[in-house]
Design an enzyme around this catalytic site. Structure first.
Site, PDB file in Angstrom:
ATOM      1  N   GLY A  91       0.832  -1.204   0.000  1.00 54.18           N
ATOM      2  CA  GLY A  91       0.000   0.000   0.000  1.00 54.18           C
ATOM      3  C   GLY A  91       0.863   1.249   0.000  1.00 54.18           C
ATOM      4  O   GLY A  91       0.555   2.245  -0.667  1.00 54.18           O
ATOM      5  N   ARG A 119      -7.713  -2.538  -2.187  1.00 49.25           N
ATOM      6  CA  ARG A 119      -7.538  -1.461  -1.198  1.00 49.25           C
ATOM      7  C   ARG A 119      -7.899  -0.101  -1.813  1.00 49.25           C
ATOM      8  O   ARG A 119      -7.558   0.181  -2.955  1.00 49.25           O
ATOM      9  CB  ARG A 119      -6.102  -1.483  -0.646  1.00 49.25           C
ATOM     10  CG  ARG A 119      -5.877  -2.749   0.162  1.00 49.25           C
ATOM     11  CD  ARG A 119      -4.473  -2.865   0.684  1.00 49.25           C
ATOM     12  NE  ARG A 119      -4.186  -1.886   1.729  1.00 49.25           N
ATOM     13  CZ  ARG A 119      -2.992  -1.773   2.308  1.00 49.25           C
ATOM     14  NH1 ARG A 119      -2.002  -2.578   1.930  1.00 49.25           N
ATOM     15  NH2 ARG A 119      -2.796  -0.878   3.247  1.00 49.25           N
ATOM     16  N   SER A 160      -4.037   9.065   8.154  1.00 54.10           N
ATOM     17  CA  SER A 160      -3.231   8.168   7.316  1.00 54.10           C
ATOM     18  C   SER A 160      -1.937   8.839   6.882  1.00 54.10           C
ATOM     19  O   SER A 160      -1.952   9.875   6.215  1.00 54.10           O
ATOM     20  CB  SER A 160      -4.038   7.762   6.075  1.00 54.10           C
ATOM     21  OG  SER A 160      -3.165   7.265   5.079  1.00 54.10           O
ATOM     22  N   GLN A 162       0.001   7.590   4.725  1.00 55.51           N
ATOM     23  CA  GLN A 162       0.155   7.402   3.280  1.00 55.51           C
ATOM     24  C   GLN A 162      -0.537   8.521   2.511  1.00 55.51           C
ATOM     25  O   GLN A 162       0.001   9.035   1.530  1.00 55.51           O
ATOM     26  CB  GLN A 162      -0.388   6.031   2.863  1.00 55.51           C
ATOM     27  CG  GLN A 162       0.470   4.907   3.431  1.00 55.51           C
ATOM     28  CD  GLN A 162      -0.061   3.519   3.142  1.00 55.51           C
ATOM     29  OE1 GLN A 162      -1.133   3.367   2.553  1.00 55.51           O
ATOM     30  NE2 GLN A 162       0.663   2.506   3.568  1.00 55.51           N
ATOM     31  N   ASP A 308      -0.630  -0.723  13.056  1.00 49.79           N
ATOM     32  CA  ASP A 308      -0.167  -2.005  12.502  1.00 49.79           C
ATOM     33  C   ASP A 308       0.093  -3.050  13.586  1.00 49.79           C
ATOM     34  O   ASP A 308       0.259  -4.235  13.289  1.00 49.79           O
ATOM     35  CB  ASP A 308       1.110  -1.795  11.674  1.00 49.79           C
ATOM     36  CG  ASP A 308       0.851  -0.907  10.458  1.00 49.79           C
ATOM     37  OD1 ASP A 308      -0.311  -0.835  10.020  1.00 49.79           O
ATOM     38  OD2 ASP A 308       1.809  -0.271   9.981  1.00 49.79           O
ATOM     39  N   LYS A 335      -6.665  -2.669   5.396  1.00 47.07           N
ATOM     40  CA  LYS A 335      -5.247  -3.069   5.335  1.00 47.07           C
ATOM     41  C   LYS A 335      -5.125  -4.262   4.379  1.00 47.07           C
ATOM     42  O   LYS A 335      -6.012  -4.506   3.575  1.00 47.07           O
ATOM     43  CB  LYS A 335      -4.736  -3.386   6.737  1.00 47.07           C
ATOM     44  CG  LYS A 335      -4.814  -2.191   7.696  1.00 47.07           C
ATOM     45  CD  LYS A 335      -3.962  -1.030   7.239  1.00 47.07           C
ATOM     46  CE  LYS A 335      -4.029   0.136   8.206  1.00 47.07           C
ATOM     47  NZ  LYS A 335      -3.328   1.323   7.700  1.00 47.07           N
ATOM     48  N   ARG A 339      -8.465  -6.472   8.906  1.00 41.26           N
ATOM     49  CA  ARG A 339      -7.785  -7.023  10.094  1.00 41.26           C
ATOM     50  C   ARG A 339      -8.699  -7.119  11.310  1.00 41.26           C
ATOM     51  O   ARG A 339      -8.338  -7.805  12.277  1.00 41.26           O
ATOM     52  CB  ARG A 339      -6.516  -6.211  10.406  1.00 41.26           C
ATOM     53  CG  ARG A 339      -5.383  -6.480   9.432  1.00 41.26           C
ATOM     54  CD  ARG A 339      -4.119  -5.698   9.749  1.00 41.26           C
ATOM     55  NE  ARG A 339      -3.053  -6.052   8.805  1.00 41.26           N
ATOM     56  CZ  ARG A 339      -1.993  -5.309   8.552  1.00 41.26           C
ATOM     57  NH1 ARG A 339      -1.834  -4.144   9.178  1.00 41.26           N
ATOM     58  NH2 ARG A 339      -1.083  -5.706   7.678  1.00 41.26           N
ATOM     59  N   ARG A 381       1.188  -9.471   8.941  1.00 39.67           N
ATOM     60  CA  ARG A 381       1.017  -9.179  10.378  1.00 39.67           C
ATOM     61  C   ARG A 381       0.054 -10.179  11.030  1.00 39.67           C
ATOM     62  O   ARG A 381       0.203 -10.509  12.211  1.00 39.67           O
ATOM     63  CB  ARG A 381       0.572  -7.739  10.599  1.00 39.67           C
ATOM     64  CG  ARG A 381       1.574  -6.759  10.002  1.00 39.67           C
ATOM     65  CD  ARG A 381       1.616  -5.415  10.660  1.00 39.67           C
ATOM     66  NE  ARG A 381       2.418  -4.509   9.859  1.00 39.67           N
ATOM     67  CZ  ARG A 381       3.763  -4.449   9.873  1.00 39.67           C
ATOM     68  NH1 ARG A 381       4.457  -5.215  10.669  1.00 39.67           N
ATOM     69  NH2 ARG A 381       4.406  -3.601   9.086  1.00 39.67           N
TER      70      ARG A 381
HETATM   71  O1  SPQ Z   1       2.260  -0.492   2.982  1.00 38.63           O
HETATM   72  P1  SPQ Z   1       1.051  -1.151   3.550  1.00 38.63           P
HETATM   73  O2  SPQ Z   1       0.684  -2.366   2.761  1.00 38.63           O
HETATM   74  O3  SPQ Z   1      -0.122  -0.209   3.694  1.00 38.63           O
HETATM   75  O4  SPQ Z   1       1.475  -1.666   5.002  1.00 38.63           O
HETATM   76  C1  SPQ Z   1       0.961  -1.474   6.345  1.00 38.63           C
HETATM   77  C2  SPQ Z   1       1.536  -2.668   7.200  1.00 38.63           C
HETATM   78  O5  SPQ Z   1       0.843  -3.297   7.998  1.00 38.63           O
HETATM   79  O6  SPQ Z   1       2.732  -2.893   7.039  1.00 38.63           O
HETATM   80  C3  SPQ Z   1      -0.558  -1.420   6.451  1.00 38.63           C
HETATM   81  F1  SPQ Z   1      -1.162  -2.427   5.994  1.00 38.63           F
HETATM   82  O7  SPQ Z   1       1.543  -0.316   6.962  1.00 38.63           O
HETATM   83  C4  SPQ Z   1       1.200   1.050   6.658  1.00 38.63           C
HETATM   84  C5  SPQ Z   1       0.514   1.687   7.847  1.00 38.63           C
HETATM   85  O8  SPQ Z   1      -0.639   1.009   8.224  1.00 38.63           O
HETATM   86  C6  SPQ Z   1       2.484   1.768   6.347  1.00 38.63           C
HETATM   87  C7  SPQ Z   1       2.361   3.254   6.416  1.00 38.63           C
HETATM   88  C8  SPQ Z   1       3.441   4.096   5.854  1.00 38.63           C
HETATM   89  O9  SPQ Z   1       4.576   3.631   5.688  1.00 38.63           O
HETATM   90  O10 SPQ Z   1       3.161   5.291   5.586  1.00 38.63           O
HETATM   91  C9  SPQ Z   1       1.291   3.883   7.022  1.00 38.63           C
HETATM   92  C10 SPQ Z   1       0.152   3.142   7.575  1.00 38.63           C
HETATM   93  O11 SPQ Z   1      -0.929   3.181   6.656  1.00 38.63           O
HETATM   94  P2  SPQ Z   1      -1.970   4.405   6.631  1.00 38.63           P
HETATM   95  O12 SPQ Z   1      -3.025   3.970   5.644  1.00 38.63           O
HETATM   96  O13 SPQ Z   1      -2.494   4.520   8.024  1.00 38.63           O
HETATM   97  O14 SPQ Z   1      -1.263   5.592   6.186  1.00 38.63           O
END
Ligand code: SPQ
Length: 421
Positions: A91, A119, A160, A162, A308, A335, A339, A381
């Site tokens: 993601g 997603r 978030s 991301q 996470d 996720k 989850r 996870r």
């Molecule tokens: O990268 P991905 O697949 O989204 O991985 C996860 C994880 O569990 O390793 C979530 F599934 O981590 C994200 C985290 O939940 C990694 C991340 C980042 O590096 O910016 C931020 C989180 O996601 P979000 O949607 O809350 O920004």
């Protein structure tokens, strides 16, 4: 795989590098002028997907174990890829790439595996569209028509990192200023790294301001161990009898340490020592010892700081006296798998007293559980959390697709069983 049950665990380990920081080091290294050397890079499948995508855009990246050298070509040096960018299960790669690619003078297509295609990407494509981005689809494959961007003020609707990071990265290319208001503080690795690279970025509480930036300075980046991986050993060392585990070199950026706060609130015995700062990121060694846990309530501003870690915290709650309520965690539904549903369904197989709620779960802990045939849903996870849950279950447990741990922690089971004694 049959999950081997250990009687007690003791020893010292170093978990692999932080996944979030490893992704960002490659991405920002690619956009910087000059050579970025990364030490402690996580060689997990997700971060290797990021390397692959940037190679397809003309960036030379050398790998030597956990040392990675990125030969940056500047903010305007990416080349149009000849093929679709494949982000695998990641993601972070998918969403952060949207922010970088929206403002390029070429078009790209991004897609990933079955989980990634389910997603939601509208959370990044919609605010990017307000900046002028032209991205087709709200689920992968995403077709990005690179175009000129303009700065906006945007109030986030989800907590978030991301989404925030995609907007920050687009903001580097946008005319004027981009202002992002977070609803809760999420991980800030991008902001720290960009500041170190000389970008026009400022943070003030929950507000981030980014200016169009001409160039980024290449850096040497040392990636600390991933606290999200260390979390499994914090829970393992706590629930197993007569146990003590020291985890060396763990990143303790305050936007990521919710696991320590939550476990401490549950009665865990956690000592943090050798605190230091490595490349702008705080790190420390952490010792956990066996402790009797009690239930707690986890919700509100702490959620993005431990999002996470919630599956493994749920495993800890199974062995805690009384009830643990996890709320405000609806983000868990989007996720690698849902989850909330996955934890509830799998834990129920072991006889855990657990109830799904709209935004989390309630676990009534301190009751005996039994072994079961667990499914990880291809979610790294989930797999690691179930291996820990099974340790104190009566009888044998199995786990399907245990190899999915490679996404964030290749070698997890070697480290895990290496602690038995
Ligand atoms: O990268 P991905 O697949 O989204 O991985 C996860 C994880 O569990 O390793 C979530 F599934 O981590 C994200 C985290 O939940 C990694 C991340 C980042 O590096 O910016 C931020 C989180 O996601 P979000 O949607 O809350 O920004």
């Amino acid at each position: 795989m049959i999950i081997h049950k250990m009687k007690k665990v003791n020893g010292e380990i170093a978990v692999p590098g932080d996944k979030s920081i490893s992704h960002r080091a490659v991405m920002l290294g690619a956009l910087a002028d000059g050579t970025t050397r990364i030490r402690g890079f996580l060689r997990g499948a997700d971060c290797l997907s990021t390397i692959d995508c940037f190679r397809k855009m003309g960036i030379k990246i050398e790998e030597d174990g956990d040392c990675v050298t990125v030969h940056g070509r500047g903010l305007h040096g990416l080349r149009p890829p000849k093929e679709t960018l494949y982000t695998g299960n990641s993601g972070t790669t998918t969403r952060l790439l949207c922010g970088i690619l929206a403002g390029q003078p070429f078009d790209t297509v991004i897609t990933g595996d079955e989980s990634i295609c389910k997603r939601p990407m509208g959370r990044v494509t919609k605010p990017l569209a307000l900046m002028g981005a032209d991205i087709e689809n709200e689920y992968c494959p995403l077709i990005i028509h690179g175009t000129k961007l303009n700065g906006i003020e945007y109030s986030m609707t989800v907590a978030s990192a991301q989404v925030k990071t995609a907007l920050i990265l687009a903001g580097l290319y946008a005319d004027g200023e981009t202002v992002i208001n977070e609803i809760e503080r999420s991980r800030d690795h991008t902001e720290l790294m960009l500041k170190a690279m000389g970008a026009g970025i400022e943070t003030d509480g929950l507000t981030i301001r980014v200016k169009k930036t001409d160039s980024l300075r290449a850096q040497s980046i040392t990636v600390p161990g991933d606290i999200s991986s260390a979390a499994f050993f914090m829970v393992l060392g706590t629930i197993m009898p007569n146990s003590e585990i020291t985890i060396k070199n763990v990143g303790i950026n305050p936007t990521r340490t919710g696991i320590i706060d939550a476990m401490t609130a549950m009665g865990a015995d956690i000592t943090i020592f050798n605190e230091r700062t490595e490349g702008g990121e705080p790190a420390a060694d952490i010792t956990v010892r066996t402790a009797r846990l009690h239930g707690t309530e986890i919700g509100g501003a702490i959620i993005p700081r431990l999002i996470d870690e919630l599956p493994v915290i749920a495993a800890a709650a199974v062995f805690a006296e009384g009830s643990t309520v996890i709320k405000d965690a609806q983000e868990l539904k989007v996720k690698e798998t849902n989850r909330i549903r996955a934890v509830v369904d799998e834990f129920k197989k072991a006889g855990v007293d657990i109830t799904e709620t709209e935004d989390g779960m309630i676990i009534n802990g301190g009751k005996p559980i039994h072994g079961a045939d667990f499914a990880a849903y291809g979610d790294h996870r989930m797999a690691m959390s179930l291996a820990i849950l099974a340790q104190l279950a009566e009888g044998e447990s199995t786990l399907d697709n245990a190899a999915c741990v490679d996404v964030s922690y290749p070698g997890f089971f070697d480290d895990f069983y290496g602690l038995e004694n």
